[in-house]
Design a protein around this motif. Structure first.
Motif, PDB file in Angstrom:
ATOM      1  N   GLU A 133      -6.461   1.581  -9.049  1.00 12.97           N
ATOM      2  CA  GLU A 133      -6.707   2.990  -8.748  1.00 12.97           C
ATOM      3  C   GLU A 133      -6.492   3.901  -9.954  1.00 12.97           C
ATOM      4  OE1 GLU A 133      -4.387   3.849  -5.254  1.00 12.97           O
ATOM      5  OE2 GLU A 133      -5.699   2.627  -3.996  1.00 12.97           O
ATOM      6  N   LEU A 179      -2.079  -0.087  -7.874  1.00 12.48           N
ATOM      7  CA  LEU A 179      -1.957   1.011  -8.836  1.00 12.48           C
ATOM      8  C   LEU A 179      -2.864   0.798 -10.049  1.00 12.48           C
ATOM      9  CD1 LEU A 179       1.882   1.648  -8.669  1.00 12.48           C
ATOM     10  CD2 LEU A 179       0.064   3.156  -7.858  1.00 12.48           C
ATOM     11  N   ALA A 234       1.071   5.711 -12.687  1.00 12.69           N
ATOM     12  CA  ALA A 234       2.184   5.344 -11.811  1.00 12.69           C
ATOM     13  C   ALA A 234       2.540   3.873 -11.963  1.00 12.69           C
ATOM     14  CB  ALA A 234       1.820   5.641 -10.355  1.00 12.69           C
ATOM     15  N   ARG A 291       0.836  -1.208   0.000  1.00 15.62           N
ATOM     16  CA  ARG A 291       0.000   0.000   0.000  1.00 15.62           C
ATOM     17  C   ARG A 291       0.870   1.257   0.000  1.00 15.62           C
ATOM     18  NH1 ARG A 291      -4.496   1.614  -1.670  1.00 15.62           N
ATOM     19  NH2 ARG A 291      -3.103   3.114  -2.556  1.00 15.62           N
ATOM     20  N   ALA A 318       2.845   1.698  -3.284  1.00 21.96           N
ATOM     21  CA  ALA A 318       1.935   2.218  -4.314  1.00 21.96           C
ATOM     22  C   ALA A 318       1.700   3.707  -4.107  1.00 21.96           C
ATOM     23  CB  ALA A 318       0.612   1.454  -4.285  1.00 21.96           C
ATOM     24  N   ASP A 319       1.485   4.128  -2.864  1.00 21.79           N
ATOM     25  CA  ASP A 319       1.285   5.547  -2.571  1.00 21.79           C
ATOM     26  C   ASP A 319       2.513   6.375  -2.949  1.00 21.79           C
ATOM     27  OD1 ASP A 319      -1.226   4.907  -1.597  1.00 21.79           O
ATOM     28  OD2 ASP A 319      -0.668   5.095   0.515  1.00 21.79           O
ATOM     29  N   SER A 376       4.775   5.593  -5.167  1.00 21.89           N
ATOM     30  CA  SER A 376       4.928   5.564  -6.623  1.00 21.89           C
ATOM     31  C   SER A 376       4.088   6.632  -7.300  1.00 21.89           C
ATOM     32  CB  SER A 376       4.545   4.187  -7.172  1.00 21.89           C
ATOM     33  OG  SER A 376       5.421   3.206  -6.683  1.00 21.89           O
ATOM     34  N   LYS A 377       2.962   6.960  -6.684  1.00 21.13           N
ATOM     35  CA  LYS A 377       2.080   7.990  -7.256  1.00 21.13           C
ATOM     36  C   LYS A 377       2.655   9.393  -7.124  1.00 21.13           C
ATOM     37  CE  LYS A 377      -2.151   5.630  -5.949  1.00 21.13           C
ATOM     38  NZ  LYS A 377      -3.361   5.772  -5.128  1.00 21.13           N
ATOM     39  N   VAL A 378       3.403   9.645  -6.063  1.00 20.73           N
ATOM     40  CA  VAL A 378       3.850  11.009  -5.784  1.00 20.73           C
ATOM     41  C   VAL A 378       5.340  11.256  -6.025  1.00 20.73           C
ATOM     42  CG1 VAL A 378       2.005  11.422  -4.121  1.00 20.73           C
ATOM     43  CG2 VAL A 378       4.206  10.567  -3.315  1.00 20.73           C
ATOM     44  N   GLY A 418      -4.457   5.804 -13.202  1.00 15.71           N
ATOM     45  CA  GLY A 418      -3.300   6.694 -13.240  1.00 15.71           C
ATOM     46  C   GLY A 418      -2.137   6.022 -13.938  1.00 15.71           C
ATOM     47  N   THR A 433       1.543  -3.266  -7.605  1.00 12.63           N
ATOM     48  CA  THR A 433       1.161  -3.102  -9.008  1.00 12.63           C
ATOM     49  C   THR A 433      -0.344  -3.256  -9.174  1.00 12.63           C
ATOM     50  OG1 THR A 433       3.323  -3.930  -9.709  1.00 12.63           O
ATOM     51  CG2 THR A 433       1.563  -3.977 -11.343  1.00 12.63           C
TER      52      THR A 433
END
Length: 156
Positions: A134, A131, A138, A75, A78-79, A81-83, A136, A128
């Motif tokens: 969700e 992501l 990333a 989790r 993944a968070d 990787s988004k930012v 996007g 993976t």
């Protein structure tokens, strides 16, 4: 990801329940300057959360704890990787994350010691999947995750 033989699966799984509680605890520690405000951290978890953590933690098998660890780390990866702005930013974030989560899990009931190298593909696959669900653009670079975990295992 392994399940124990008695696992009820889904949201009743001890690994899942533990992961949700550990995510709350981790977020509270992160929010309150690396754990220096103990009272604020304690208030982040309700009495029910603490009772549930104690009950589930004491009944949990190593498989449950391992699954919880994978879910928490995936989790957070993944968070991140988004930012993350670039690969270096992601690598530094994951390094810090692995050290902190490993330390957090070692202080929980039964002082669990987890073999990170055995779980790296489970973490990668789950991150993976998160992501992809969700949306996007990333991604989780497997090379960065693998290098960080290899370095963390060596540092122990």
């Amino acid at each position: 990801m392994k399940n124990c033989l008695l696992c009820p699966k889904g949201r009743k799984c001890r690994g899942y329940v533990l992961s949700e509680l550990i995510l709350k605890l981790y977020d509270a520690v992160e929010q309150h300057s690396a754990g220096s405000d103990v009272e604020a951290i304690a208030k982040a978890l309700t009495r029910e959360d603490m009772v549930l953590l104690s009950e589930q933690g004491n009944k949990a098998r190593v498989t449950c704890w391992s699954k919880g660890f994978v879910l928490v780390l995936a989790r957070k990866v993944a968070d991140l990787s988004k930012v993350a702005k670039d690969d270096d930013d992601l690598r530094h974030g994951i390094e810090r994350l692995v050290v902190r989560i490993d330390g957090l899990f070692s202080k929980l009931p039964k002082g669990l010691s987890i073999d990170l190298s055995e779980m790296i593909m489970d973490v990668y696959n789950r991150a993976t999947e998160i992501l992809a669900n969700e949306g996007g653009g990333a991604v989780v670079p497997a090379t960065i995750l693998g290098k960080v975990v290899t370095d963390a295992v060596r540092a122990r």
